[in-house]
Design an enzyme around this catalytic site. Structure first.
Site, PDB file in Angstrom:
ATOM      1  N   ASN A  61       0.842  -1.209   0.000  1.00 49.31           N
ATOM      2  CA  ASN A  61       0.000   0.000   0.000  1.00 49.31           C
ATOM      3  C   ASN A  61       0.872   1.251   0.000  1.00 49.31           C
ATOM      4  O   ASN A  61       1.896   1.322   0.678  1.00 49.31           O
ATOM      5  CB  ASN A  61      -1.020  -0.006   1.150  1.00 49.31           C
ATOM      6  CG  ASN A  61      -0.419  -0.170   2.519  1.00 49.31           C
ATOM      7  OD1 ASN A  61       0.601  -0.819   2.683  1.00 49.31           O
ATOM      8  ND2 ASN A  61      -1.037   0.427   3.517  1.00 49.31           N
ATOM      9  N   GLU A  63       0.446   5.238   0.477  1.00 49.94           N
ATOM     10  CA  GLU A  63      -0.497   6.268   0.927  1.00 49.94           C
ATOM     11  C   GLU A  63      -0.078   7.658   0.455  1.00 49.94           C
ATOM     12  O   GLU A  63       1.023   7.852  -0.079  1.00 49.94           O
ATOM     13  CB  GLU A  63      -0.632   6.189   2.450  1.00 49.94           C
ATOM     14  CG  GLU A  63      -1.217   4.847   2.875  1.00 49.94           C
ATOM     15  CD  GLU A  63      -1.490   4.745   4.361  1.00 49.94           C
ATOM     16  OE1 GLU A  63      -1.053   5.621   5.143  1.00 49.94           O
ATOM     17  OE2 GLU A  63      -2.160   3.766   4.749  1.00 49.94           O
ATOM     18  N   CYS A  72      -4.082   0.636  -2.550  1.00 48.47           N
ATOM     19  CA  CYS A  72      -3.919  -0.592  -1.754  1.00 48.47           C
ATOM     20  C   CYS A  72      -2.835  -1.493  -2.361  1.00 48.47           C
ATOM     21  O   CYS A  72      -2.527  -1.404  -3.552  1.00 48.47           O
ATOM     22  CB  CYS A  72      -5.221  -1.388  -1.737  1.00 48.47           C
ATOM     23  SG  CYS A  72      -6.566  -0.593  -0.856  1.00 48.47           S
ATOM     24  N   GLU A  74      -2.999  -4.677  -3.035  1.00 54.49           N
ATOM     25  CA  GLU A  74      -3.494  -5.621  -4.056  1.00 54.49           C
ATOM     26  C   GLU A  74      -3.496  -4.978  -5.435  1.00 54.49           C
ATOM     27  O   GLU A  74      -3.056  -5.558  -6.425  1.00 54.49           O
ATOM     28  CB  GLU A  74      -4.917  -6.070  -3.719  1.00 54.49           C
ATOM     29  CG  GLU A  74      -5.044  -6.862  -2.440  1.00 54.49           C
ATOM     30  CD  GLU A  74      -5.267  -5.985  -1.211  1.00 54.49           C
ATOM     31  OE1 GLU A  74      -4.747  -4.845  -1.165  1.00 54.49           O
ATOM     32  OE2 GLU A  74      -5.945  -6.449  -0.281  1.00 54.49           O
ATOM     33  N   CYS A 111     -10.306  -4.875   0.019  1.00 53.99           N
ATOM     34  CA  CYS A 111     -11.419  -3.914  -0.011  1.00 53.99           C
ATOM     35  C   CYS A 111     -12.232  -4.089  -1.300  1.00 53.99           C
ATOM     36  O   CYS A 111     -11.819  -4.807  -2.221  1.00 53.99           O
ATOM     37  CB  CYS A 111     -10.893  -2.481   0.098  1.00 53.99           C
ATOM     38  SG  CYS A 111     -10.195  -1.839  -1.440  1.00 53.99           S
ATOM     39  N   CYS A 114     -10.460  -3.282  -4.637  1.00 52.13           N
ATOM     40  CA  CYS A 114      -9.466  -4.306  -5.008  1.00 52.13           C
ATOM     41  C   CYS A 114     -10.159  -5.568  -5.507  1.00 52.13           C
ATOM     42  O   CYS A 114      -9.686  -6.213  -6.447  1.00 52.13           O
ATOM     43  CB  CYS A 114      -8.555  -4.620  -3.825  1.00 52.13           C
ATOM     44  SG  CYS A 114      -7.401  -3.276  -3.478  1.00 52.13           S
TER      45      CYS A 114
END
Ligand code: THU
Length: 159
Positions: A61, A63, A72, A74, A111, A114
């Site tokens: 991830n 940010e 993210c 993934e 999430c 993803c």
């Protein structure tokens, strides 16, 4: 009114019970947490995608101070795989996470965004991906791929 009953099958096992191939992919995801850039959440996620040519592509991830600009683990891994090896299908993806206390005892689950990207990756290559979610105390294995995590989903057929 009729009802549709949705069923998701999730295998549960300990890390020690995973196959050597799954262990290798999970270990790549755990290692990928080291490259996570998460100064805001302090929640480090790693993902590792296995391709049909045997390559393992990892992501973590990333940010951003403008929070929604981050991505993210993934999607970082899957978009990297799509960039580096556009012709290769993803046969499996492993996901691992840790917080400031260390690795989490239970697996985390991708999430919604993803899951949507995982679904498109599958349909793009006509290849269901095994999903392996790592936790220190137990792991989840979803053999049926993204559809299992995202039923009644939107895809290109609706366009
Ligand atoms: N995150 C992931 O990278 N993957 C998930 O499956 C869940 C959440 C990231 C996004 C954000 O950087 C941090 O974890 C906290 O939500």
């Amino acid at each position: 009114m009729k009802e549709i009953i949705l069923k998701t099958t999730v295998g549960v096992c300990k890390y020690e019970e995973l196959t050597p191939a799954d262990c290798k992919l999970v270990d790549a995801a755990r290692k990928a947490t080291d490259s996570s850039y998460a100064p805001y959440s302090h929640f480090n996620v790693g993902a590792a995608a296995m391709l049909t040519n045997g390559e393992i592509i990892t992501g973590s991830n990333q940010e951003n101070a403008a929070y929604p600009s981050g991505l993210c683990a993934e999607r970082t891994a899957l978009f990297s795989a799509g960039t580096r090896f556009p012709e290769q299908a993803v046969t499996a993806i492993a996901i691992a996470a840790r917080n400031e206390q260390g690795e989490l005892p239970r697996p985390i689950s991708p999430c919604g965004a993803c899951r949507q990207v995982m679904l498109e990756t599958e349909s793009r290559h006509s290849q269901v991906m095994r999903i392996i979610l790592y936790g220190k105390e137990c792991c989840y294995i979803i053999e049926g791929g993204a559809k299992e995590l995202l039923p009644i989903s939107f895809d290109a057929n609706y366009l």
